[in-house]
Write a protein that holds these residues in place. Structure first.
Motif, short mmCIF file in Angstrom:
data_model
loop_
_atom_site.label_atom_id
_atom_site.label_comp_id
_atom_site.label_asym_id
_atom_site.label_seq_id
_atom_site.Cartn_x
_atom_site.Cartn_y
_atom_site.Cartn_z
N GLN A 135 10.17 6.39 0.08
CA GLN A 135 9.65 7.73 0.40
C GLN A 135 9.18 8.46 -0.86
OE1 GLN A 135 12.40 10.09 2.66
NE2 GLN A 135 10.94 11.77 2.96
N ARG A 136 9.93 8.29 -1.94
CA ARG A 136 9.59 8.98 -3.18
C ARG A 136 8.26 8.46 -3.74
NH1 ARG A 136 13.69 9.66 -8.33
NH2 ARG A 136 12.38 11.09 -9.53
N MET A 137 8.07 7.14 -3.67
CA MET A 137 6.85 6.55 -4.21
C MET A 137 5.66 6.81 -3.29
SD MET A 137 7.02 5.15 -7.16
CE MET A 137 5.56 4.10 -7.13
N GLN A 138 5.92 6.85 -1.97
CA GLN A 138 4.83 7.02 -1.01
C GLN A 138 4.04 8.29 -1.27
OE1 GLN A 138 3.74 5.32 2.41
NE2 GLN A 138 3.99 3.94 0.66
N SER A 139 4.75 9.39 -1.56
CA SER A 139 4.06 10.66 -1.78
C SER A 139 3.16 10.58 -3.02
CB SER A 139 5.07 11.80 -1.94
OG SER A 139 5.96 11.52 -3.00
N LYS A 140 3.65 9.89 -4.06
CA LYS A 140 2.86 9.75 -5.28
C LYS A 140 1.69 8.79 -5.06
CE LYS A 140 6.82 10.54 -8.34
NZ LYS A 140 7.67 9.97 -9.41
N VAL A 141 1.98 7.69 -4.37
CA VAL A 141 0.97 6.67 -4.17
C VAL A 141 -0.15 7.15 -3.25
CG1 VAL A 141 0.56 4.40 -3.12
CG2 VAL A 141 2.47 4.72 -4.67
N GLN A 142 0.23 7.89 -2.20
CA GLN A 142 -0.78 8.38 -1.27
C GLN A 142 -1.78 9.28 -1.98
OE1 GLN A 142 -1.46 7.48 1.77
NE2 GLN A 142 0.28 6.09 1.94
N ALA A 143 -1.29 10.05 -2.96
CA ALA A 143 -2.18 10.93 -3.71
C ALA A 143 -3.16 10.14 -4.57
CB ALA A 143 -1.35 11.87 -4.58
N MET A 144 -2.78 8.89 -4.88
CA MET A 144 -3.62 8.03 -5.72
C MET A 144 -4.27 6.91 -4.92
SD MET A 144 -0.96 7.68 -8.91
CE MET A 144 -2.04 6.54 -9.78
N ALA A 145 -4.19 7.00 -3.58
CA ALA A 145 -4.65 5.90 -2.73
C ALA A 145 -6.11 5.53 -2.99
CB ALA A 145 -4.45 6.26 -1.26
N PHE A 146 -6.94 6.54 -3.21
CA PHE A 146 -8.37 6.30 -3.44
C PHE A 146 -8.57 5.43 -4.68
CE2 PHE A 146 -12.29 7.44 -5.66
CZ PHE A 146 -13.25 7.23 -4.66
N TYR A 147 -7.83 5.74 -5.75
CA TYR A 147 -7.98 5.01 -7.01
C TYR A 147 -7.34 3.61 -6.91
CZ TYR A 147 -9.12 9.70 -8.54
OH TYR A 147 -9.70 10.94 -8.65
N ILE A 148 -6.23 3.52 -6.16
CA ILE A 148 -5.59 2.22 -5.97
C ILE A 148 -6.52 1.28 -5.21
CG2 ILE A 148 -3.72 1.01 -4.78
CD1 ILE A 148 -1.93 3.41 -5.45
N ASP A 149 -7.12 1.80 -4.12
CA ASP A 149 -8.06 0.99 -3.35
C ASP A 149 -9.24 0.56 -4.22
OD1 ASP A 149 -6.59 1.03 -1.07
OD2 ASP A 149 -7.75 2.58 -0.07
N GLY A 150 -9.73 1.49 -5.03
CA GLY A 150 -10.86 1.18 -5.88
C GLY A 150 -10.53 0.11 -6.91
N LEU A 151 -9.36 0.23 -7.56
CA LEU A 151 -8.94 -0.75 -8.56
C LEU A 151 -8.73 -2.12 -7.93
CD1 LEU A 151 -8.06 -1.44 -11.44
CD2 LEU A 151 -5.74 -0.66 -10.84
N CYS A 152 -8.06 -2.14 -6.77
CA CYS A 152 -7.83 -3.42 -6.08
C CYS A 152 -9.15 -4.04 -5.63
CB CYS A 152 -6.90 -3.22 -4.88
SG CYS A 152 -5.21 -2.78 -5.34
N GLY A 153 -10.08 -3.19 -5.18
CA GLY A 153 -11.40 -3.68 -4.78
C GLY A 153 -12.13 -4.31 -5.95
N VAL A 154 -12.01 -3.70 -7.12
CA VAL A 154 -12.66 -4.24 -8.33
C VAL A 154 -12.02 -5.58 -8.70
CG1 VAL A 154 -12.95 -3.90 -10.81
CG2 VAL A 154 -13.43 -2.03 -9.22
N ILE A 155 -10.69 -5.67 -8.64
CA ILE A 155 -10.00 -6.92 -8.97
C ILE A 155 -10.42 -8.05 -8.03
CG2 ILE A 155 -7.76 -8.09 -9.01
CD1 ILE A 155 -6.54 -5.45 -9.99
N PHE A 156 -10.40 -7.77 -6.73
CA PHE A 156 -10.82 -8.78 -5.75
C PHE A 156 -12.27 -9.21 -6.01
CE2 PHE A 156 -7.55 -6.85 -2.74
CZ PHE A 156 -6.69 -7.93 -2.85
N SER A 157 -13.13 -8.23 -6.26
CA SER A 157 -14.55 -8.52 -6.44
C SER A 157 -14.81 -9.35 -7.69
CB SER A 157 -15.36 -7.22 -6.50
OG SER A 157 -15.23 -6.49 -5.28
N ILE A 158 -14.17 -8.98 -8.80
CA ILE A 158 -14.37 -9.71 -10.05
C ILE A 158 -13.88 -11.16 -9.94
CG2 ILE A 158 -13.62 -9.89 -12.46
CD1 ILE A 158 -13.71 -6.85 -12.60
#
Length: 220
Positions: free
Chosen positions: A180-203
């Protein structure tokens, strides 16, 4: 033959590889952070099943045979690279839709898919087993660290150990990211996490595709 040092070395090298950033870690981070613990744990189970399969194929020599046939290996690279590139496309598309306010929810397609336990497991299994870099890694790991005269018990322990370490690491990662503690922090960064993971998969995906096309052209 004292096999304990071999097993310890094998476990150490494998654990370091597990923690290295790549498609497997990116998949757990992206989905456990966004869709919760259950999805993350089933993805972890799928990834560890893929690692177990890679380990079995490497120990039995099947992976080596695939690697020794250029056309077959290049075809595997083509399939695996295409799949990873597709995952990257989906993640980046979700970011684009979120940024421009199109679509009712970012990655809604993936959300529906990965809320299903079987589909989450399949996503983890596919991501690992279709990654040609994993195939090459396990061939190198087994051929360099596991002697040909190693006992069947030793090989069995090695398989259980590689699978167990993978399951524990990816499950722990999914568990931590879905608290629960991490979820609130992660959700706020979800856009950047998705973007970073998308770049990793793509590269990773496009680099594998480039290698596979080069390999197929050389063998024409």
């Amino acid at each position: 033959m004292n096999e304990l040092p071999i097993l310890i070395t094998l476990a150490s090298v494998h654990f370091v590889a597990l923690m290295s950033p790549g498609p497997d870690v990116a998949l757990v981070v992206q989905n456990a952070a966004r869709y919760g613990r259950q999805t993350g744990l089933y993805i972890a189970l799928g990834l560890s099943a893929g690692i177990l399969l890679h380990s079995i194929l490497s120990l039995t020599g099947m992976s080596y045979l695939v690697h020794q046939h250029p056309n077959l290996f290049s075809t595997l690279q083509l399939v695996g690279g295409s799949y990873l590139t597709y995952l990257g496309y989906c993640a980046l598309k979700g970011c684009w839709q979120a940024k421009n306010g199109t679509g009712s929810e970012p990655n809604q397609e993936n959300n529906v898919l990965l809320n299903n336990k079987r589909q989450a497991f399949s996503r983890g299994l596919s991501t690992n087993i279709l990654n040609p870099k994993a195939l090459v890694f396990f061939i190198s790991l087994m051929s360099s660290l596991v002697p040909a005269d190693m006992s069947l018990i030793g090989k069995g322990i090695a398989l259980i150990m590689l699978w167990g370490l993978s399951l524990v690491w990816f499950s722990l990662l999914a568990w931590v990211l879905s608290t629960q503690r991490m979820q609130s922090k992660v959700q706020a960064m979800a856009f950047y996490i998705d973007g970073l993971c998308g770049v990793i998969f793509s590269i990773v995906g496009t680099s594998i595709l480039w290698q596979s096309i080069g390999g197929l052209l050389l063998n024409v």
